[in-house]
Design a protein around this motif. Structure first.
Motif, short mmCIF file in Angstrom:
data_model
loop_
_atom_site.label_atom_id
_atom_site.label_comp_id
_atom_site.label_asym_id
_atom_site.label_seq_id
_atom_site.Cartn_x
_atom_site.Cartn_y
_atom_site.Cartn_z
N PHE A 268 6.31 8.48 5.83
CA PHE A 268 5.75 8.13 4.53
C PHE A 268 6.87 8.08 3.50
O PHE A 268 7.56 9.08 3.29
N VAL A 269 7.05 6.92 2.88
CA VAL A 269 8.10 6.72 1.90
C VAL A 269 7.45 6.57 0.53
O VAL A 269 6.60 5.70 0.33
N THR A 270 7.88 7.41 -0.40
CA THR A 270 7.26 7.44 -1.72
C THR A 270 8.17 6.92 -2.83
O THR A 270 7.80 6.97 -4.00
N ASP A 271 9.36 6.42 -2.46
CA ASP A 271 10.30 5.98 -3.49
C ASP A 271 10.66 4.51 -3.39
O ASP A 271 11.80 4.11 -3.57
N GLY A 272 9.66 3.67 -3.09
CA GLY A 272 9.83 2.23 -3.24
C GLY A 272 10.04 1.44 -1.97
O GLY A 272 10.35 1.98 -0.90
N ILE A 273 9.88 0.12 -2.13
CA ILE A 273 9.93 -0.78 -0.99
C ILE A 273 11.33 -0.88 -0.39
O ILE A 273 11.49 -0.99 0.83
N GLU A 274 12.36 -0.84 -1.24
CA GLU A 274 13.73 -0.93 -0.72
C GLU A 274 14.04 0.23 0.21
O GLU A 274 14.64 0.05 1.28
N ARG A 275 13.63 1.43 -0.19
CA ARG A 275 13.86 2.61 0.66
C ARG A 275 13.04 2.52 1.94
O ARG A 275 13.51 2.91 3.01
N ALA A 276 11.82 1.98 1.84
CA ALA A 276 10.98 1.84 3.03
C ALA A 276 11.63 0.90 4.05
O ALA A 276 11.64 1.19 5.25
N VAL B 144 5.14 3.94 6.10
CA VAL B 144 4.02 3.70 5.19
C VAL B 144 4.52 3.84 3.76
O VAL B 144 5.03 4.89 3.37
N VAL B 145 4.37 2.76 2.98
CA VAL B 145 4.75 2.78 1.57
C VAL B 145 3.58 3.36 0.78
O VAL B 145 2.46 2.83 0.83
N THR B 146 3.82 4.45 0.06
CA THR B 146 2.72 5.15 -0.61
C THR B 146 3.25 5.90 -1.83
O THR B 146 4.46 6.13 -1.96
N HIS B 147 2.35 6.28 -2.70
CA HIS B 147 2.73 7.11 -3.84
C HIS B 147 2.75 8.59 -3.47
O HIS B 147 3.45 9.39 -4.10
N VAL C 11 2.05 11.45 0.15
CA VAL C 11 1.73 11.66 1.56
C VAL C 11 0.25 12.04 1.66
O VAL C 11 -0.20 12.95 0.96
N PRO C 12 -0.52 11.35 2.51
CA PRO C 12 -1.95 11.68 2.60
C PRO C 12 -2.18 13.08 3.15
O PRO C 12 -1.37 13.60 3.93
N ASP C 13 -3.28 13.67 2.73
CA ASP C 13 -3.64 15.01 3.19
C ASP C 13 -3.76 15.03 4.71
O ASP C 13 -4.30 14.11 5.33
N GLY C 14 -3.22 16.09 5.31
CA GLY C 14 -3.33 16.26 6.75
C GLY C 14 -2.24 15.59 7.56
O GLY C 14 -2.25 15.66 8.78
N TRP C 15 -1.30 14.93 6.89
CA TRP C 15 -0.22 14.23 7.60
C TRP C 15 1.12 14.83 7.20
O TRP C 15 1.34 15.18 6.06
N GLU C 16 2.02 14.90 8.18
CA GLU C 16 3.39 15.32 7.91
C GLU C 16 4.15 14.17 7.24
O GLU C 16 3.87 13.00 7.51
N PRO C 17 5.11 14.48 6.37
CA PRO C 17 5.88 13.41 5.73
C PRO C 17 6.59 12.51 6.73
O PRO C 17 6.79 11.33 6.48
N GLU C 18 6.96 13.08 7.89
CA GLU C 18 7.64 12.29 8.92
C GLU C 18 7.30 12.84 10.29
O GLU C 18 7.34 14.05 10.51
N SER C 19 6.94 11.93 11.20
CA SER C 19 6.65 12.30 12.58
C SER C 19 7.16 11.20 13.49
O SER C 19 7.76 10.22 13.03
N GLU C 20 6.90 11.31 14.77
CA GLU C 20 7.32 10.28 15.71
C GLU C 20 6.62 8.96 15.44
O GLU C 20 7.18 7.89 15.67
N SER C 21 5.40 9.01 14.93
CA SER C 21 4.60 7.80 14.71
C SER C 21 4.69 7.24 13.30
O SER C 21 4.70 6.02 13.12
N PHE C 22 4.75 8.12 12.29
CA PHE C 22 4.66 7.66 10.90
C PHE C 22 5.70 8.36 10.02
O PHE C 22 5.94 9.55 10.14
#
Length: 200
Positions: A110-118, A92-95, A97-108
């Protein structure tokens, strides 16, 4: 490195949603107008399509190793209840990490440093398979970054009249595509695949 593809169901006049991010009752009829069942990771979401569309969906699922989506879609779907229907890891490309979610899990992830990194992270997760990019803003960003290999369109016979184009706000046009190199005729839908031509 594996291919990066994007795909969307599109009206004949070029829209993937109406102006209010709706219109899906017209665009997505083909997911339920046949008698061949295609289950998803969510038991309550089973597609019933023509045999041709079912084979198309199966091949797409088998080719895909990871997905990249934007925060808007993630929020609209409420994170698909914790797992994407294709049962693939999602970047998930985002500015933030949404509340209640881990930065990284088996399912999702969250990348906050741009589309290339995503895209790079999705390649890592895909295990050599294709990286699928959601249509709309994220697809446009990936194309503008020179990272998109293919564009897939599920073309349906409806005219929305107005709405959100597949690549709204594209800043590098015109972009030439080659193909279609694959055409699958379903029931009230034509599945098309094009290759992005690289500029010299």
């Amino acid at each position: 490195m594996s291919k990066v593809t994007t795909g969307a169901t599109m009206s004949l006049d070029g829209y993937i949603a109406d102006p209010s991010h709706g219109g899906f009752e017209h665009l997505f009829q083909w997911y339920g107008n046949g008698d061949v069942e295609t289950p998803t990771a969510h038991p309550e979401m089973t597609f019933r399509t023509s045999a041709a569309s079912a084979a198309h969906l199966h091949a797409l699922t088998e080719r895909t190793g990871a997905l990249v989506v934007g925060r808007t879609l993630f929020d609209l779907t409420k994170g698909w209840g914790g797992r994407h229907p294709l049962d693939k890891p999602v970047v998930v490309v985002t500015h933030s990490v949404p509340d209640g979610w881990e930065p990284e899990s088996e399912s999702f992830v969250f990348v906050t440093d741009g589309i290339e990194r995503a895209i790079a992270r999705a390649h890592e997760l895909a295990g050599g398979k294709e990286v699928g990019v959601n249509g709309g803003t994220i697809a446009r960003q990936v194309l503008e970054a020179g990272l998109l290999d293919e564009v897939h369109v599920d073309l349906v016979p409806v005219l929305l009249g107005d709405g959100i184009p597949f690549f709204a706000g594209l800043g590098i046009g015109p972009v030439q595509l080659a193909g279609p190199f694959r055409v699958v005729e379903g029931n009230e839908v034509t599945h098309l695949a094009y290759r992005v031509r690289r500029s010299a």
